[in-house]
Enzyme design. Structure first.
Site, PDB file in Angstrom:
ATOM      1  N   HIS A 184       3.228   6.743   1.784  1.00  0.00           N
ATOM      2  CA  HIS A 184       2.965   6.121   0.481  1.00  0.00           C
ATOM      3  C   HIS A 184       4.117   6.389  -0.481  1.00  0.00           C
ATOM      4  O   HIS A 184       3.964   7.021  -1.527  1.00  0.00           O
ATOM      5  CB  HIS A 184       1.647   6.637  -0.093  1.00  0.00           C
ATOM      6  CG  HIS A 184       0.450   6.116   0.642  1.00  0.00           C
ATOM      7  ND1 HIS A 184      -0.178   6.827   1.641  1.00  0.00           N
ATOM      8  CD2 HIS A 184      -0.222   4.930   0.539  1.00  0.00           C
ATOM      9  CE1 HIS A 184      -1.187   6.131   2.112  1.00  0.00           C
ATOM     10  NE2 HIS A 184      -1.239   4.970   1.462  1.00  0.00           N
ATOM     11  N   TRP A 240       8.284   4.827  -1.940  1.00  0.00           N
ATOM     12  CA  TRP A 240       8.924   3.640  -2.504  1.00  0.00           C
ATOM     13  C   TRP A 240       9.073   2.532  -1.468  1.00  0.00           C
ATOM     14  O   TRP A 240       8.891   1.347  -1.784  1.00  0.00           O
ATOM     15  CB  TRP A 240      10.266   4.038  -3.098  1.00  0.00           C
ATOM     16  CG  TRP A 240      11.241   2.914  -3.335  1.00  0.00           C
ATOM     17  CD1 TRP A 240      12.475   2.768  -2.779  1.00  0.00           C
ATOM     18  CD2 TRP A 240      11.073   1.785  -4.208  1.00  0.00           C
ATOM     19  NE1 TRP A 240      13.088   1.629  -3.243  1.00  0.00           N
ATOM     20  CE2 TRP A 240      12.253   0.999  -4.125  1.00  0.00           C
ATOM     21  CE3 TRP A 240      10.046   1.355  -5.048  1.00  0.00           C
ATOM     22  CZ2 TRP A 240      12.418  -0.178  -4.841  1.00  0.00           C
ATOM     23  CZ3 TRP A 240      10.221   0.169  -5.769  1.00  0.00           C
ATOM     24  CH2 TRP A 240      11.394  -0.578  -5.661  1.00  0.00           C
ATOM     25  N   HIS A 270       7.113   1.802   0.976  1.00  0.00           N
ATOM     26  CA  HIS A 270       5.810   1.138   1.106  1.00  0.00           C
ATOM     27  C   HIS A 270       5.539   0.247  -0.105  1.00  0.00           C
ATOM     28  O   HIS A 270       5.090  -0.899   0.039  1.00  0.00           O
ATOM     29  CB  HIS A 270       4.706   2.178   1.256  1.00  0.00           C
ATOM     30  CG  HIS A 270       3.322   1.618   1.154  1.00  0.00           C
ATOM     31  ND1 HIS A 270       2.801   0.750   2.087  1.00  0.00           N
ATOM     32  CD2 HIS A 270       2.357   1.783   0.204  1.00  0.00           C
ATOM     33  CE1 HIS A 270       1.567   0.415   1.735  1.00  0.00           C
ATOM     34  NE2 HIS A 270       1.285   1.023   0.595  1.00  0.00           N
TER      35      HIS A 270
END
Length: 637
Positions: free
Chosen positions: A377, A379, A381
């Site tokens: 989770h 940048w 993503h």
């Protein structure tokens, strides 16, 4: 509050009595035999620190309500005190002080105390301000030449004064910091004030220098001559929190009446000092919070070099490969991701919205900076999800309004800001500060608030040129979209939208239908890795499960057993768990999206293909396990 919710219990030598008011207004006493369990009990204490009654509440009270009850009971104790004096003087006979004269004195004291309450509680701005007021009123109350207030430091067994000697001269008070000291301190074993602080008993001394407890150091420091002293404690819940020392009564020595008057006055002093202390703590915490925000803001926003570097790079007017879901964002460099994010924003909104180019670049770079370096989770993503929404919007430009499209794209880019690599269940079970702030959709609400924080930074507000109504609507849509990425909400959104579609009632002009569509679209983009080519899908799943295992490790360290998906020891079950995820969440999501946007059917087809590949791997894994189990069985035999 009903009569059954509260009960007054009064006490005397014969025991405890329940006091109730009849319909005719009469008070009836009933002896208490078996007391009920009360949710909260407020004691009523007289001037001699004796409990004269209790109020029993049989319903829960808020802290603010408890504070109000405490103040009311203080007034009740004062009223009881005056009533006792009146009865005593009425029954004392002709040789006693005239009753009317006594009542006049008590009325004068009551008016004085009202002025005290009005002045002290009206303007609690700091502890020092309250101390000055307390000293002024104490000096006036007993007609003393000077008054000093010492606060108790129970940890170090000391008393100290920051403001010293309020008098009646031109100089109202002297701050004890002229020699660089912030306060004067004394050991509680020294001096009259120290004795009162240690014992909680007041002292009335007619000649200070004849009393061996008198500490002449104070006079030597201030150049003042002390003659008579009235030194009284200030208590909160029976604990001495301060001592007021009044010096040199103008007309003779301090009297018993002075002592009695001060005991009542001390109740107000205690409450005022207690509230001032709390106020100081809150104010210091607020200042620390502001400093922390300033530091965080400085370190969490992009710098001018980063902005200029991005501004210098020129891209083609159209990058066709970005317009397909299949694009692999994993191959982009750290410079290219924000560059392409700016490009996608301009492609979608340059003709319909007015925004500052520098603001947009700063916004994107700061968003990148506020994603944590967690396994999944992060940048990369956030960028991938924003790209999925871009590909959807650029191929269906008529689907949403300009504000809805703006909210969808910005929400995707920001939807996991400051993610800690842990899910909502973890945040709640570990009782994290975030879980204490947000009761539902813990991380998603935090992501939204982080988005607002970035927009509020100087030079970052890409929405500033919207009119007030558009601005308000866009923020509302962004909140709706980011909260929709909580998978716990997806199932209800899916159920509602399926019912509407099955009945043939879906209408894009219906606001509720549009909001449901946006929510499901956010979920679809968030899960876009499952609709990517197989090579990208497998690479992404490895990263996802590494983050899951990190959470499982943290749970195990805390004494909790992780679920199978988070358990590193169950890694061999990955294909089987992925099949459940694809069939239970991803496929239903893309089936639903394809029913609304036929052009998005490719996402559904790719997800179906990937699901079958996982099923094949799961079957292979199961066959291996069975073969291993069979061999072990043969060896045992």
């Amino acid at each position: 509050m009903g009569t059954n919710a509260v009960e007054l219990i009064v006490q005397n030598d014969e025991g405890a009595f329940s006091c109730r008011k009849t319909e005719e207004g009469e008070l009836k006493l009933k002896k208490v035999k078996n007391s009920k369990n009360a949710s909260y009990i407020q004691t009523i204490v007289n001037a001699a620190n004796q409990t004269i009654g209790e109020i029993h509440f049989y319903i829960p009270l808020e802290s603010s309500e408890k504070s109000i009850v405490n103040v009311v009971c203080t007034w009740a104790a004062a009223a009881n005190y005056f009533s006792e004096i009146y009865n005593h003087k009425s029954q004392a006979g002709p040789d006693s002080l005239d009753v009317h004269e006594n009542i006049a004195k008590q009325r004068k004291l009551s008016n004085f105390l009202l002025d005290v309450a009005r002045s002290i509680f009206h303007d609690i701005v700091s502890m020092d301000a309250v101390i000055v007021k307390v000293m002024n009123f104490a000096q006036k109350l007993v007609d003393a030449d000077r008054a000093s207030l010492f606060l108790v430091d129970s940890r170090n067994r000391q008393i100290y004064a920051r403001i010293f000697d309020v008098g009646t001269g031109d100089e109202e008070h002297v701050r004890v910091n002229s020699d660089g000291q912030k306060e004067i301190r004394f050991d509680m074993s020294k001096g009259i004030a120290g004795h009162v602080a240690s014992t909680g008993e007041g002292l009335n001394i007619e000649n200070a220098y004849y009393d061996e407890r008198f500490n002449a150091d104070v006079d030597s420091k201030t150049g003042y001559t002390t003659k008579t002293i009235l030194c009284m404690p200030i208590l909160i819940r029976g604990v001495v929190i301060g001592v007021v020392q009044m010096v040199n009564k103008h007309n003779g020595a301090f009297t018993r009446q002075d002592e009695d008057a001060f005991e009542v006055f001390a109740v107000y002093c205690g409450l005022a000092l207690h509230h001032a202390k709390l106020y100081d703590k809150i104010r210091r915490s607020e200042q620390k919070y502001r400093v922390a925000l300033e530091v965080l803001a400085y370190h969490s926003v992009c710098n001018s070099d980063e902005v200029n570097k991005l501004k210098k790079i020129e891209l083609n007017n159209r990058i066709i490969e970005l317009e397909t879901i299949d694009f692999n964002g994993m191959r982009l460099s750290e410079l290219e991701k924000p560059l392409y994010a700016v490009y996608m924003f301009k492609t979608l909104f340059s003709e319909t919205l007015h925004f500052e180019n520098d603001d947009l670049i700063r916004f994107v770079l700061t968003v990148r900076k506020n994603y944590r370096r967690v396994a999944y989770h992060n940048w990369a993503h956030g960028w991938s999800v924003a790209h999925a929404m871009f590909a959807t919007l650029v191929n269906s430009p008529e689907a949403f309004t300009k504000l809805e499209s703006l909210a969808l794209y910005v929400s995707c880019l920001c939807h996991d800001l400051d993610h800690r690599g842990k899910n909502n269940a973890y945040m709640k079970s570990m009782e994290t500060p975030l879980a204490a702030i947000y009761s539902t959709s813990v991380m998603e609400r935090h992501h939204f608030n982080q988005t607002i924080t970035i927009l509020q930074q100087d030079g970052h507000n890409i929405l500033k040129n919207l009119d007030p109504e558009e601005y308000k609507e866009t923020l509302s849509l962004i909140k709706h979209c980011i909260l929709a990425t909580d998978l716990a909400l997806f199932f209800s959104n899916k159920a509602k939208l399926n019912v509407i579609l099955d009945r043939g009632e879906f209408d894009f002009s219906n606001r509720e239908h549009r909001l449901l569509t946006q929510a499901v679209m956010m979920t679809g983009c968030d899960l876009v890795a499952s609709a990517k080519p197989w090579s990208i899908q497998t690479e992404t799943v490895k990263v996802i499960f590494e983050e899951f295992y990190d959470q499982g490790d943290a749970e195990r360290l805390s004494g909790k057993e992780p679920i199978a998906m988070m358990d590193r020891n169950q890694a061999h079950m990955l294909p089987q768990m992925q099949v459940g995820f694809m069939r239970g969440i991803c496929m239903p999501c893309y089936d639903l999206i394809a029913r609304i946007f036929p052009k998005a059917d490719k996402m559904r087809e790719r997800c179906e293909y990937n699901a079958k590949k996982w099923e094949e791997l799961a079957a292979e894994q199961k066959a291996k396990q069975e073969a291993t189990g069979s061999k072990n069985g043969d060896n045992d035999s």
